[in-house]
Design a protein around this motif. Structure first.
Motif, short mmCIF file in Angstrom:
data_model
loop_
_atom_site.label_atom_id
_atom_site.label_comp_id
_atom_site.label_asym_id
_atom_site.label_seq_id
_atom_site.Cartn_x
_atom_site.Cartn_y
_atom_site.Cartn_z
N ALA A 237 0.83 -1.20 0.00
CA ALA A 237 0.00 0.00 0.00
C ALA A 237 0.87 1.26 0.00
CB ALA A 237 -0.93 0.00 1.21
N LYS A 238 1.91 1.26 0.81
CA LYS A 238 2.83 2.40 0.83
C LYS A 238 3.55 2.53 -0.51
CE LYS A 238 3.85 2.40 5.81
NZ LYS A 238 4.93 2.22 6.82
N ALA A 239 3.99 1.40 -1.06
CA ALA A 239 4.70 1.43 -2.34
C ALA A 239 3.80 2.00 -3.44
CB ALA A 239 5.18 0.04 -2.71
N ALA A 240 2.52 1.62 -3.42
CA ALA A 240 1.60 2.12 -4.45
C ALA A 240 1.51 3.64 -4.41
CB ALA A 240 0.22 1.49 -4.26
N GLY A 241 1.41 4.20 -3.22
CA GLY A 241 1.37 5.65 -3.09
C GLY A 241 2.65 6.31 -3.58
#
Length: 561
Positions: A505-509
């Motif tokens: 989720a962090k990587a997607a952002g």
């Protein structure tokens, strides 16, 4: 990641893939027919490929293609209509346990796993299968792991190089991978063909191993006649209870090989005999057949289109004097007539939606935005004003274009771009080249061109695949696919940080932010999220296309009576 004319390259590689259905409802793309899929029957796949190898070391196939009907990996892909592809444990008990700051990944095998001959699948087979992929004589497969595993850059495979120490097997059910840097997408990497188990005792003739590999999936090879037919039959030792990705519905699968594209489509339109139980795996509906398909409701109901797909884009060579100025590139963002490109590709229904981002729909990190907000047909007046403000006039550019008859991103799209830029006072000369020559030119070290049209689809569902190969400085020249020659140290740092982030989720952002950061510099013009459209027979079920992957999931296809 592989560049194409990627829609075409994937179609070729996915001679081991399938088609889908009912693309008319965009909220539920594909569909797979109206009857329920049942156990049994023979599914026929119609393909143009003349040769097919099921050697995992040589394969570039996506996680939903037919090599994975025969071979399982540590993880696999699960798809549902209208949803993003999900990573699920396959031979492993989970998608991986990470430690050492993202550089060590550990997997445990499920108990009781067997090959078709009844022998057990053990951790050493996973290790050996991966080691084979490093052998020069087995080149051509997806190779992300080769640069990530410690010592991989010098390893030459098990035939001459011994074992690779960065793959550890402390017991028969445990595999440990040691990476040279944190890599949050490693669970996707281990779904790739090279991570399929290969028992060393079965690898007596490496050059021909792919003709009848040790089967770990629901099917095994019954017979193979190059240029004609590949027949798969059930693997008696496949255990459905251990496999969340595959349904194993058909009793047999036959790949009918070496067919001409028009023959494939005409047979599927006719829907007669065994072709009722058939589908194409990579022969898209051509523009010439669209009136025929749309004019017959029964046929149109058997066309599957993807809601999205590969990013078609215009690359601007930022190292050329005329395009080194970001203001000129931004003017071109406004000058391009994306609507004309869409028409050249078959219109919105079959060609694709107009694009404005680098990350494509269906990939985590995609967010709809349009930094330049140009009308679909372009804004030539604004482009002229921007060029005038930049002190640029009489701009003459060379557009290198693919002249191959099989390339959907070919001269038609190049001409649509040319006409749009002409309205803004930009003169474009099209330089037609065959595909191999075009790739050599655009990825080589003497890029004698200003513009080129290309298409790109990631090999797995991560925004890393949309961004890193096309925009990292390291990928410019030397065969890399940063064909715009874009280089920005701040972007390189942002790419490295997003790559290392294990929290998806962090990587997607982070990837979403990099997308906008790059578009601020305008190294490319996003054109379309190109659709795929495939025909299938009336008895083929569970046959649909997602935004990603924009191909059918062969692992779940079934037939109705």
């Amino acid at each position: 990641m592989r560049r194409i004319t990627r829609a075409v390259a994937v179609a070729t590689v996915l001679a081991l893939a399938a088609a889908a259905c009912n693309a008319n409802d965009r909220s539920a793309p594909g569909g797979g027919g109206t009857a329920a899929a049942e156990q049994g029957g023979t599914w026929h796949i119609l393909t143009t490929s003349k040769e097919i190898s099921l050697d995992p070391a040589k394969s570039q196939n996506l996680g939903i293609s037919s090599i994975h009907l025969v071979l399982r990996g540590l993880t696999s892909w699960k798809t549902e209509q209208g949803k993003a592809a999900e990573l699920v444990p396959d031979l492993a008990t989970d998608t991986g346990q990470v430690s050492d700051g993202g550089k060590t990944w550990t997997y445990k095998l499920k108990p009781g796993l067997k090959y078709a001959d009844g022998s057990p699948i053990v951790a050493a087979d996973i290790k050996y299968g991966i080691e084979r992929s490093f052998a020069p004589e087995l080149s051509g497969g997806l190779g992300y792991h080769k640069s990530l595993l410690v010592g991989g850059e010098k390893y030459t495979g098990p035939y001459t190089g011994g074992q690779l120490a960065s793959i550890e097997t402390p017991d028969e059910s445990t595999v440990v991978f040691k990476l040279n840097k944190p890599y949050g997408d490693w669970p996707w990497i281990v779904s790739m063909p090279a991570f399929s188990p290969v028992p060393k005792k079965a690898d007596t003739d490496p050059a021909h191993y792919g003709e009848k590999p040790a089967a770990s999936g629901p099917y095994q090879v019954k017979s193979y006649t190059p240029g004609s037919k590949l027949e798969l039959e059930r693997n008696p030792n496949w255990d459905k209870s251990t496999d969340p990705a595959r349904t194993g519905l058909p009793d047999a699968i036959v790949l009918n090989m070496g067919l001409q594209p028009d023959v494939v489509n005409q047979r599927l339109i006719a829907d007669a005999g065994d072709d009722k139980f058939a589908a194409t795996t990579g022969v898209s509906v051509p523009a010439a057949l669209i009136p025929t398909v749309n004019g017959n409701p029964a046929v149109k109901a058997r066309v599957a289109t993807s809601p999205s797909g590969a990013l078609a884009y215009l690359a601007m060579n930022t190292k050329r004097p005329a395009l080194a100025n970001p203001a000129v590139r931004k003017a071109i963002e406004y000058a391009v007539d994306k609507q004309a490109v869409q028409v050249a590709q078959g219109g919105a229904e079959y060609g694709g939606e107009i694009a404005s981002t680098l990350i494509t729909p269906g990939i985590d990190g995609y967010a709809k935005y349009d930094l330049y907000e140009a009308p679909p047909a372009g804004d030539p007046d604004k482009a002229k004003q921007m060029l005038q403000a930049a002190g640029v006039s009489n701009l003459n550019l060379v557009l290198a274009a693919d002249n191959s008859s099989s390339n959907v991103m070919g001269l038609g799209v190049a001409q649509a771009v040319q006409q749009g830029l002409k309205r803004a006072g930009i003169n474009v000369t099209i330089k037609p080249l065959e595909n191999e020559a075009l790739v050599d030119l655009t990825t080589g070290n003497k890029p004698d061109f200003d513009l080129t049209v290309s298409s790109w689809l990631p090999d797995f569902p991560s925004a890393l695949g949309n961004i890193q190969p096309l925009f990292a400085s390291s990928e410019a020249g030397n065969g890399g696919y940063n064909i715009s020659r874009y280089s920005n140290p701040a972007v390189d740092s942002a790419i490295a940080a997003a790559t290392a982030e294990p929290d998806r989720a962090k990587a997607a952002g982070m990837w979403g932010a990099v997308d906008k950061q790059i578009m601020e510099d305008a190294p490319i013009v996003p054109l379309l999220y190109a659709r795929n459209a495939f025909l299938h027979g009336s008895k083929v079920q569970n046959f649909y296309l997602s935004a990603y992957p924009p191909y059918p999931n062969q692992l779940i296809v079934g037939l109705s009576k």
